[in-house]
Motif scaffolding. Structure first.
Motif, PDB file in Angstrom:
ATOM      1  N   ASP A 193      61.896  44.649  59.734  1.00  0.00           N
ATOM      2  CA  ASP A 193      62.600  45.253  60.798  1.00  0.00           C
ATOM      3  C   ASP A 193      62.858  44.046  61.916  1.00  0.00           C
ATOM      4  N   LYS A 197      65.965  41.770  60.479  1.00  0.00           N
ATOM      5  CA  LYS A 197      66.894  42.565  59.774  1.00  0.00           C
ATOM      6  C   LYS A 197      68.462  41.983  60.451  1.00  0.00           C
ATOM      7  N   PRO A 238      58.080  51.843  55.157  1.00  0.00           N
ATOM      8  CA  PRO A 238      58.844  51.833  56.617  1.00  0.00           C
ATOM      9  C   PRO A 238      58.397  52.794  57.389  1.00  0.00           C
ATOM     10  N   ASN A 266      57.032  47.190  60.406  1.00  0.00           N
ATOM     11  CA  ASN A 266      57.319  46.646  59.437  1.00  0.00           C
ATOM     12  C   ASN A 266      57.911  45.287  59.577  1.00  0.00           C
TER      13      ASN A 266
END
Length: 260
Positions: free
Chosen positions: A61, A64, A54, A58
């Protein structure tokens, strides 16, 4: 008419196209192409694309706010022990047990899989509850053995990884379909949309492609082309093609023709 859904293990998908995440110029293009493709699954080489740290950029992300499912793969692993360790770490780090098992035997030229090590890893990981999509060569005997040790889907190569050569042995794809009762997902070697359509017309349950999209001059447009190619190929397969004949056959009736 019932929905034509793709079921892998206990997971159900509407799209029959799976895309990869490698070789894109950036994560933004990866996301844009993936969304346009209509795919619900993106495979990620965990050793090359970050989804576990993280503290660095990433890929998770970027997705998401979507419902796209990540499919970690073991690209870069050369034996069963490496792949098993990798997937255990992924499961602990991000809680994903839906995986693509890929163990390469020839890392220099063909990138062909080591099927012996793949079988070994598949048997162990399946007993640990992983849902395994197993990358392998286009051999119906190995495909059946992978099913027997717990694979949830078989992923035979169409041609060497990243070659863009298309399906080199159409018969073997149909032989694998006859040999197993789990989904067959054509993987590796797809170069353009027509290759994906052919794979589906042969009866494949799905197609996975990465390089053909990511390395296209217009990745987003190619992703959209792949979407429609898979849909067209699937509908063509379900419709049932006409019988091949040696000679011509008129497309309109010959009886009752008026004499001139």
């Amino acid at each position: 008419m019932p929905k034509d859904e793709l079921k892998i293990g206990n997971k159900i998908f509407q799209s029959r196209l799976i895309v990869g995440s490698g070789k894109y110029k950036d994560f933004t293009t990866t996301k844009e192409a993936t969304l346009v493709s209509g795919s619900q699954i993106i495979t990620v080489a965990v050793r090359r694309v970050n989804i576990t740290n993280p503290n660095e950029e990433n890929l998770l992300d970027y997705f998401k706010d979507t419902s796209i499912k990540f499919l970690p793969n073991s690209a870069g692993c050369v034996n069963a022990d490496e792949a098993i360790t990798l997937f255990r770490l992924v499961k602990e780090a991000v809680g994903i047990d839906f995986i693509k098992l890929e163990i390469i035997g020839d890392t220099q030229k063909t990138l062909y899989p080591d099927v012996i090590e793949t079988l070994k890893a598949c048997e162990i990981l399946s007993k640990e509850g992983f849902c395994i999509l197993a990358y392998t060569n286009d051999d119906p005997i190995i495909a059946k053995k992978l099913e027997e040790v717990g694979a949830a889907a078989i992923m035979p190569l169409a041609a060497p990884i990243g070659s863009g050569l298309g399906i080199q042995n159409r018969y073997n794809i149909t032989f694998i379909k006859e040999a197993v009762s789990i989904p067959v997902i054509v993987d590796a070697g797809v170069g353009c949309a027509s290759d994906a359509a052919i794979a589906m017309e042969l009866g494949a349950d799905a197609v996975l492609t990465n390089t053909a999209i990511a390395m296209a001059q217009n990745p987003v447009m190619m992703a959209e082309a792949m979407k429609y190619a898979v849909i067209a190929g699937r509908k063509s397969f379900l419709s049932g093609r006409i019988e091949k004949k040696k000679y011509a056959s008129p497309s309109s009736p010959t009886f009752g023709l008026a004499k001139l």
